[in-house]
Design an enzyme around this catalytic site. Structure first.
Site, mmCIF file in Angstrom:
data_model
loop_
_atom_site.group_PDB
_atom_site.id
_atom_site.type_symbol
_atom_site.label_atom_id
_atom_site.label_comp_id
_atom_site.label_asym_id
_atom_site.label_seq_id
_atom_site.Cartn_x
_atom_site.Cartn_y
_atom_site.Cartn_z
ATOM 1 N N ASN A 176 15.285 3.908 24.785
ATOM 2 C CA ASN A 176 14.847 2.685 25.483
ATOM 3 C C ASN A 176 14.340 1.596 24.539
ATOM 4 O O ASN A 176 14.383 0.424 24.862
ATOM 5 C CB ASN A 176 13.832 2.996 26.584
ATOM 6 C CG ASN A 176 12.531 3.540 26.067
ATOM 7 O OD1 ASN A 176 12.470 4.108 24.975
ATOM 8 N ND2 ASN A 176 11.472 3.382 26.833
ATOM 9 N N GLU A 277 4.540 11.260 21.821
ATOM 10 C CA GLU A 277 4.436 10.041 22.643
ATOM 11 C C GLU A 277 5.324 10.266 23.858
ATOM 12 O O GLU A 277 6.541 10.106 23.781
ATOM 13 C CB GLU A 277 4.906 8.820 21.845
ATOM 14 C CG GLU A 277 4.068 8.502 20.626
ATOM 15 C CD GLU A 277 2.711 7.909 20.976
ATOM 16 O OE1 GLU A 277 2.512 7.472 22.121
ATOM 17 O OE2 GLU A 277 1.839 7.905 20.092
ATOM 18 N N CYS A 311 7.993 3.115 28.880
ATOM 19 C CA CYS A 311 7.017 4.159 29.214
ATOM 20 C C CYS A 311 5.706 3.576 29.687
ATOM 21 O O CYS A 311 4.936 4.244 30.362
ATOM 22 C CB CYS A 311 6.795 5.050 27.998
ATOM 23 S SG CYS A 311 6.313 4.090 26.553
ATOM 24 N N GLU A 484 -0.011 5.886 17.535
ATOM 25 C CA GLU A 484 0.854 5.111 16.645
ATOM 26 C C GLU A 484 0.317 3.689 16.552
ATOM 27 O O GLU A 484 -0.418 3.225 17.427
ATOM 28 C CB GLU A 484 2.295 5.122 17.175
ATOM 29 C CG GLU A 484 2.868 6.526 17.147
ATOM 30 C CD GLU A 484 4.353 6.609 17.436
ATOM 31 O OE1 GLU A 484 4.882 5.778 18.189
ATOM 32 O OE2 GLU A 484 4.994 7.540 16.907
HETATM 33 P P1 NAP Z 1 14.271 12.513 26.314
HETATM 34 O O1 NAP Z 1 15.369 12.958 27.182
HETATM 35 O O2 NAP Z 1 13.080 13.372 26.187
HETATM 36 O O3 NAP Z 1 14.948 12.219 24.885
HETATM 37 C C1 NAP Z 1 14.219 11.697 23.810
HETATM 38 C C2 NAP Z 1 14.833 12.181 22.508
HETATM 39 O O4 NAP Z 1 14.693 13.604 22.437
HETATM 40 C C3 NAP Z 1 16.335 11.904 22.397
HETATM 41 O O5 NAP Z 1 16.650 11.656 21.049
HETATM 42 C C4 NAP Z 1 16.941 13.224 22.843
HETATM 43 O O6 NAP Z 1 18.262 13.421 22.360
HETATM 44 C C5 NAP Z 1 15.970 14.178 22.184
HETATM 45 N N1 NAP Z 1 15.996 15.540 22.697
HETATM 46 C C6 NAP Z 1 16.213 15.982 23.948
HETATM 47 N N2 NAP Z 1 16.169 17.348 23.970
HETATM 48 C C7 NAP Z 1 15.916 17.746 22.697
HETATM 49 C C8 NAP Z 1 15.770 19.015 22.059
HETATM 50 N N3 NAP Z 1 15.879 20.161 22.720
HETATM 51 N N4 NAP Z 1 15.541 19.055 20.725
HETATM 52 C C9 NAP Z 1 15.435 17.907 20.022
HETATM 53 N N5 NAP Z 1 15.576 16.669 20.564
HETATM 54 C C10 NAP Z 1 15.799 16.602 21.891
HETATM 55 O O7 NAP Z 1 13.712 11.085 26.765
HETATM 56 P P2 NAP Z 1 14.553 9.797 27.142
HETATM 57 O O8 NAP Z 1 15.076 9.965 28.505
HETATM 58 O O9 NAP Z 1 15.502 9.465 26.050
HETATM 59 O O10 NAP Z 1 13.410 8.675 27.101
HETATM 60 C C11 NAP Z 1 12.684 8.347 28.219
HETATM 61 C C12 NAP Z 1 11.320 9.010 28.198
HETATM 62 O O11 NAP Z 1 10.642 8.634 26.995
HETATM 63 C C13 NAP Z 1 10.436 8.534 29.325
HETATM 64 O O12 NAP Z 1 9.755 9.635 29.867
HETATM 65 C C14 NAP Z 1 9.468 7.571 28.631
HETATM 66 O O13 NAP Z 1 8.237 7.429 29.299
HETATM 67 C C15 NAP Z 1 9.327 8.218 27.297
HETATM 68 N N6 NAP Z 1 8.879 7.246 26.290
HETATM 69 C C16 NAP Z 1 7.614 7.376 25.806
HETATM 70 C C17 NAP Z 1 7.146 6.449 24.889
HETATM 71 C C18 NAP Z 1 5.755 6.558 24.329
HETATM 72 O O14 NAP Z 1 5.478 5.900 23.334
HETATM 73 N N7 NAP Z 1 4.873 7.365 24.898
HETATM 74 C C19 NAP Z 1 7.973 5.404 24.453
HETATM 75 C C20 NAP Z 1 9.270 5.319 24.964
HETATM 76 C C21 NAP Z 1 9.712 6.261 25.888
HETATM 77 P P3 NAP Z 1 19.536 13.105 23.313
HETATM 78 O O15 NAP Z 1 19.572 11.642 23.485
HETATM 79 O O16 NAP Z 1 20.693 13.613 22.558
HETATM 80 O O17 NAP Z 1 19.289 13.841 24.594
#
Ligand code: NAP
Length: 506
Positions: A176, A277, A311, A484
């Site tokens: 995102n 995060e 997020c 961060e």
């Molecule tokens: P996600 O599905 O958890 O994916 C995030 C990253 O983790 C991607 O690079 C994904 O790779 C990787 N990943 C997934 N499974 C993994 C595993 N088993 N081992 C290693 N890496 C793995 O999250 P998203 O849907 O991309 O992002 C949205 C979420 O991020 C929301 O919940 C949002 O609130 C949160 N977010 C939090 C922050 C913060 O600062 N707190 C900032 C931005 C977003 P793939 O793409 O290949 O699946």
């Protein structure tokens, strides 16, 4: 309109867009292979990067597997010894050059973000500035990793507390904010003297690889900043290497709470340092005393930036009875006036697509559930073609509805009516996560009480956008651990070593 240098003949879809939107583009920063030990590396296969607005393929990128991930970890480990020996001032100077290169290449970087992530070009340019600002900030912080000299209890001893880099850090980031989520981590890590391996999201590897190209141009030495892009199929095996390899000392992850829990389990066996995060479910509270126009403008910015895929965006809008109808009415007018759906490269677009069909399905399910349970659709409500969703305003929302129980990550603004401050706080805090929270009030006593009572890591008081490198970023509860940005962000990549110096006195 001129957007200099980006995409090549290898990208026919983008050339078609170029014609549609009058963009002048080439391919100066387009990279499609992994970046390990200062080299661009191929993998046995590649995976497609899709434009979320059209579903069309815009590039194919090397699909790195566990072998490439191990190579990257080895390279980062070898580079660590040289990088940590440099002074903070030297590391800061390189980060500063990287920052300047990002600023110089802002248009190209923004176009890449729009093409792979879908957000409108103006927002993408904002992300590039935000992303670069972490390189600037930590280029300055690199010189300030002060330790302590502590008064000793014994005359013959001195007590020193030294800060030293943790080691190799694995950085796993979401789609995102495909650029900023990388620099927010990597800038702090490199400033501290750590080396990194980045695994970007499958949907958005191009921004990560463009950052690697600029890092090389800035003089970041080989092995200090590595990128291993991979498909969703390879992600678990690559993730396992990055979270279990004994050469890795630190994991910093941004993404969903569910994935964070998987990575925490992987990290446990080798007892790695972790920063998480994770997801949010931000309350956005408007009290009767609020400046309603300010609250409406802030709600628009908080909710509809990146089509609701942030997020920290408001996820539950709690509005006090006395101001409720006025707020909803003004918000509906603002939505009519300000929101326009379209391709992010079209300069008139304010709302791009969601990242993929799965994301739209989740949002549509929440809207249908709310309506079935009695919510009224004031604006929008429909899923459109492809990955587009109408910006949606719901009123009469109650706590049984799905949209009040889980993160939406889409352009849905659900309004919950409340009567008292206690009731609003009880609703706001009834969540397993606590990332950001916002409230609008002009009552001085209430400003203090509510800021202190919200169970979140970041509070916006009469403010809907709060992120900047000077302020910190991070959550409580299941929104994660670690911080961060700010003066605290670099500590995530530093150990504090106690040195007890004895035999000094009579
Ligand atoms: P996600 O599905 O958890 O994916 C995030 C990253 O983790 C991607 O690079 C994904 O790779 C990787 N990943 C997934 N499974 C993994 C595993 N088993 N081992 C290693 N890496 C793995 O999250 P998203 O849907 O991309 O992002 C949205 C979420 O991020 C929301 O919940 C949002 O609130 C949160 N977010 C939090 C922050 C913060 O600062 N707190 C900032 C931005 C977003 P793939 O793409 O290949 O699946």
């Amino acid at each position: 309109m001129r957007i200099a240098h980006l995409l090549t003949a290898r990208l026919p879809v983008l050339r078609a867009m170029q014609r549609s939107y009058g963009l002048d583009v080439s391919a100066a920063l387009l990279r499609t292979r992994g970046y390990v030990d200062g080299q661009w590396i191929s993998a046995a296969s590649d995976f497609p990067v899709l434009d979320p607005a059209t579903g069309e393929e815009v590039a194919r990128v090397s699909d790195c597997g566990p072998g490439e991930a191990m190579r990257a970890v080895d390279a980062a480990h070898r580079a660590f010894h040289g990088w940590k020996q440099r002074t903070g001032k030297e590391r800061g100077a390189i980060l500063r050059r990287w920052f300047e290169l990002m600023v110089q290449n802002k248009d190209e970087l923004a176009t890449l973000i729009t093409v792979e992530c879908g957000k409108p070009l103006a927002e993408a340019a904002g992300e590039v500035s935000y992303s670069a600002s972490f390189l600037e900030w930590f280029s300055e912080e690199a010189r300030r990793t002060y330790g302590d000299v502590v008064p000793s209890p014994g005359r013959d001893r001195r007590i020193l507390l030294l800060k030293q880099p943790v080691g190799v850090a694995s950085l796993i980031t979401p789609w995102n904010f495909p650029s900023a989520m990388i620099t927010r981590k990597a800038a702090a890590a490199l400033a501290a003297g750590c080396t990194v391996v980045v695994k970007p999201a499958e949907d958005t590897p191009l921004s990560a690889l463009a950052l690697a190209e600029l890092a090389a141009q800035a003089g970041v030495p080989a092995g200090v900043f590595n990128v291993v892009p991979c498909s969703k199929e390879k992600t678990p095996s690559v993730g396992e290497v990055l979270c279990t390899d004994p050469l890795v000392q630190k994991i910093s992850f941004t993404g969903s709470t569910a994935t964070g829990k998987v990575l925490l389990k992987l990290a446990a066996d080798t007892v790695k340092r972790v920063s998480m995060e994770l997801g949010g479910h931000a309350p956005f509270i408007v009290f009767d005393s609020a400046d309603v126009d300010r609250a409406v403008a802030s709600a628009m910015a908080s909710k509809f930036r990146n089509s609701g895929q942030t997020c920290v965006c408001g996820n539950r809008f709690l509005v006090q009875s006395g101001i409720h109808d006025c707020f909803v009415e003004k918000l509906a007018v603002a939505m009519d006036k300000e929101l326009r759906l379209g391709h992010g490269l079209d300069p008139t677009t304010t709302q791009g697509p969601l990242i993929n069909a799965r994301a739209v399905e989740k949002v549509e399910k929440q809207v249908l559930d709310a309506v079935a349970r009695g919510a009224r659709v004031v604006r929008g409500g429909r899923r459109l073609q492809g990955s587009f969703m109408e910006p949606t305003l719901l009123e009469g929302v109650t706590m049984e509805m799905l949209c009040t129980q889980e993160e939406t990550f889409g352009p849905v603004l659900p309004v919950i009516r409340f009567d008292s401050e206690e009731e609003a706080l009880a609703i706001a805090n009834a969540s397993a996560v606590g990332l950001a929270g916002y409230f609008f009030s002009q009552d001085p006593g209430q400003l203090w009480r509510v800021a202190e009572a919200l169970e979140v890591g970041m509070v916006g008081v009469n403010e809907g956008l709060l992120s900047c490198p000077e302020g910190l970023f991070g959550g409580v509860k299941q929104s994660g651990q670690g911080r961060e940005g700010s003066k605290y962000g670099i500590d995530e990549y530093l150990e504090v070593k106690y040195v007890c110096w004895g035999g000094l006195g009579p």
